[in-house]
Design an enzyme around this catalytic site. Structure first.
Site, PDB file in Angstrom:
ATOM      1  N   SER A  25     -59.267  46.326  72.310  1.00  0.00           N
ATOM      2  CA  SER A  25     -60.722  46.138  72.198  1.00  0.00           C
ATOM      3  C   SER A  25     -61.135  44.947  71.339  1.00  0.00           C
ATOM      4  O   SER A  25     -62.199  44.377  71.543  1.00  0.00           O
ATOM      5  CB  SER A  25     -61.381  47.416  71.673  1.00  0.00           C
ATOM      6  OG  SER A  25     -60.809  47.805  70.434  1.00  0.00           O
TER       7      SER A  25
ATOM      8  N   LYS B  48     -67.631  44.146  72.357  1.00  0.00           N
ATOM      9  CA  LYS B  48     -69.055  44.440  72.179  1.00  0.00           C
ATOM     10  C   LYS B  48     -69.975  43.415  72.848  1.00  0.00           C
ATOM     11  O   LYS B  48     -71.052  43.737  73.312  1.00  0.00           O
ATOM     12  CB  LYS B  48     -69.386  44.544  70.692  1.00  0.00           C
ATOM     13  CG  LYS B  48     -68.830  45.821  70.064  1.00  0.00           C
ATOM     14  CD  LYS B  48     -69.485  46.118  68.735  1.00  0.00           C
ATOM     15  CE  LYS B  48     -69.051  47.470  68.199  1.00  0.00           C
ATOM     16  NZ  LYS B  48     -67.657  47.456  67.709  1.00  0.00           N
TER      17      LYS B  48
ATOM     18  N   GLU C 128     -79.158  48.256  65.525  1.00  0.00           N
ATOM     19  CA  GLU C 128     -78.596  48.922  64.352  1.00  0.00           C
ATOM     20  C   GLU C 128     -77.179  48.398  64.171  1.00  0.00           C
ATOM     21  O   GLU C 128     -76.552  47.958  65.119  1.00  0.00           O
ATOM     22  CB  GLU C 128     -78.563  50.430  64.579  1.00  0.00           C
ATOM     23  CG  GLU C 128     -77.348  50.947  65.373  1.00  0.00           C
ATOM     24  CD  GLU C 128     -77.225  50.430  66.803  1.00  0.00           C
ATOM     25  OE1 GLU C 128     -78.242  49.998  67.373  1.00  0.00           O
ATOM     26  OE2 GLU C 128     -76.103  50.453  67.349  1.00  0.00           O
TER      27      GLU C 128
END
Ligand SMILES: *Cc1c(COP(=O)(O)O)cnc(C)c1O
Length: 386
Positions: free
Chosen positions: A371, A90, A112
């Site tokens: 990930s 991310k 968010e």
């Protein structure tokens, strides 16, 4: 392919921007700034600088020798997003968007978050870049993820618990968009996955494409050829689209997205509009977004990025599901065999690699996008295995 280039923000029939006019104006300005800066040499240099010096890229493409032997078939390589600062992919997108925010003169970043992972990544980078940071989070989620709320506050962010609606992720997105419309002059909305209205899916893909830019170079160095398949888990779709990006035009490479069987958006979804864009959505009998469930909080989303929806209907990418039991087994087997504890999200891709490897034979090559790291999930798995 010509359709995509003609209509900006569309991937076949999917994508677009279905928002009120006042928000549309803000998004159009954002889009113009993104296209202005994305290939600007100074901007690219700065983005690469922070990826190197702060995120810790490039990360390795590790040959997983022991699971390759154990699972009997194709060679399995792991793209190590788990080794990034903050422990997942991310941060790649967060750094890119914050640099754009700075170029646009924003002083304040809002985001968010559902489980809290995107909120933590955003708060982290805001601390480093000296930006004010406000994270919108459903009140329900702030209770379930109290530790992540503390983590964000520790990093200097203000966490706003949203009590409207069902007090979940969707309501947090709505509040963040309201904030953006009111404060667009000094505020940048940093969206966390390859979803939402244009230009977000395109922008998030752009900043996550670094994953396949590196892996392609790395696999050519190690093996002298492209992989047979690239595997990634799919929540909103950002790590998968980044892992696929540089292989989409390489027709010999199979692209495989892996979903939880209880949030199988691409496998069972139908075209619909959700959160301001068109994609495949899981709907209930009344035509409302269906509640999803995943043991991996990051995969719990009823929609999916528009480009994945397009890759699915055109057949360029395959989307498959795995069960919770398969995910838990993969989580333990990778830990035990390689000394790498994968995130529960990433364990979905690992679980499918176990099934795929024997079918490709010993000459096959698979890249699994790891990930994130699983430290955050150890306590949860401990309770599930008891
Ligand atoms: C958030 C997250 C995901 C899911 O999000 P995508 O946008 O689908 O990539 C997957 N893995 C990890 C480790 C995450 O934190």
């Amino acid at each position: 392919m010509s359709q995509e280039t003609v209509q900006e923000g569309y991937f076949g029939e999917f994508g677009g921007s279905f928002v009120p006019p006042e928000l549309q104006e803000v998004l159009e300005y954002l889009s113009s700034q993104f296209y202005k800066f994305k290939d600007d040499p100074e901007f690219v240099e700065e983005y690469k600088y922070y990826l190197r010096e702060y995120v810790g890229r490039e990360n390795p493409l590790t040959y997983a020798e022991r699971i390759t032997e154990k699972w009997g078939g194709a060679k399995i390589y792991l793209k190590r997003e788990d080794l990034n600062h903050t422990g997942a992919h991310k941060i790649n997108n967060v750094v890119g968007q914050i640099l754009l925010a700075k170029r646009m003169g924003a002083k304040r970043v809002i985001a968010e978050t559902g489980a809290g992972q995107h909120g933590v990544a955003t708060a982290t980078a805001c601390a480093m870049f000296g930006m004010d940071c406000v994270i919108y989070m459903g009140a329900e989620d702030t209770r379930r993820q109290a530790l992540n709320v503390f983590r964000m506050e520790l990093l200097g962010a203000k966490v706003v618990a949203v009590t409207k609606g069902q007090a979940r992720l969707k309501d947090a997105v709505d509040e963040a968009l309201n904030d953006l419309v009111q404060n667009y002059k000094n505020t940048f909305y940093l969206l966390g996955s390859a979803v939402g209205p244009h230009p977000f899916p395109t922008m998030v893909k752009h900043f996550q494409s670094i994953v396949s830019e590196e892996s392609k170079r790395q696999i050519l160095e190690k093996e002298g050829r492209l992989p047979d398949a690239v595997l990634a888990c799919v929540g909103g779709g950002s790590n998968a689209i980044g892992a696929f990006a540089h292989y989409i035009d390489e027709s010999s490479v199979r692209l495989i997205g892996v979903e939880p069987d209880q949030a199988a958006t691409l496998t069972e979804g139908v075209p619909s509009i959700i959160h301001g864009f068109k994609c495949l959505v899981l709907l209930d009998e009344q035509g409302n977004p269906r509640p999803t469930y995943s043991i991996a909080a990051g995969l719990d989303y009823p929609g999916i990025g528009p480009e994945h929806s397009h890759l699915k209907v055109t057949g360029r990418a395959e989307y498959v599901t795995v069960t919770n039991d398969e995910v838990l087994a993969a989580f333990q087997e990778l830990s035990r065999a390689e000394g790498i504890i994968p995130a529960l999200e990433s364990s979905h891709a690992v679980a499918y690699a176990k099934k795929l490897a024997p079918t490709l034979g010993k000459d096959g090559i698979i890249i699994v996008n790891l990930s994130g790291r699983g430290d955050k999930d150890v306590e949860q798995v401990f309770h599930m295995l008891k």
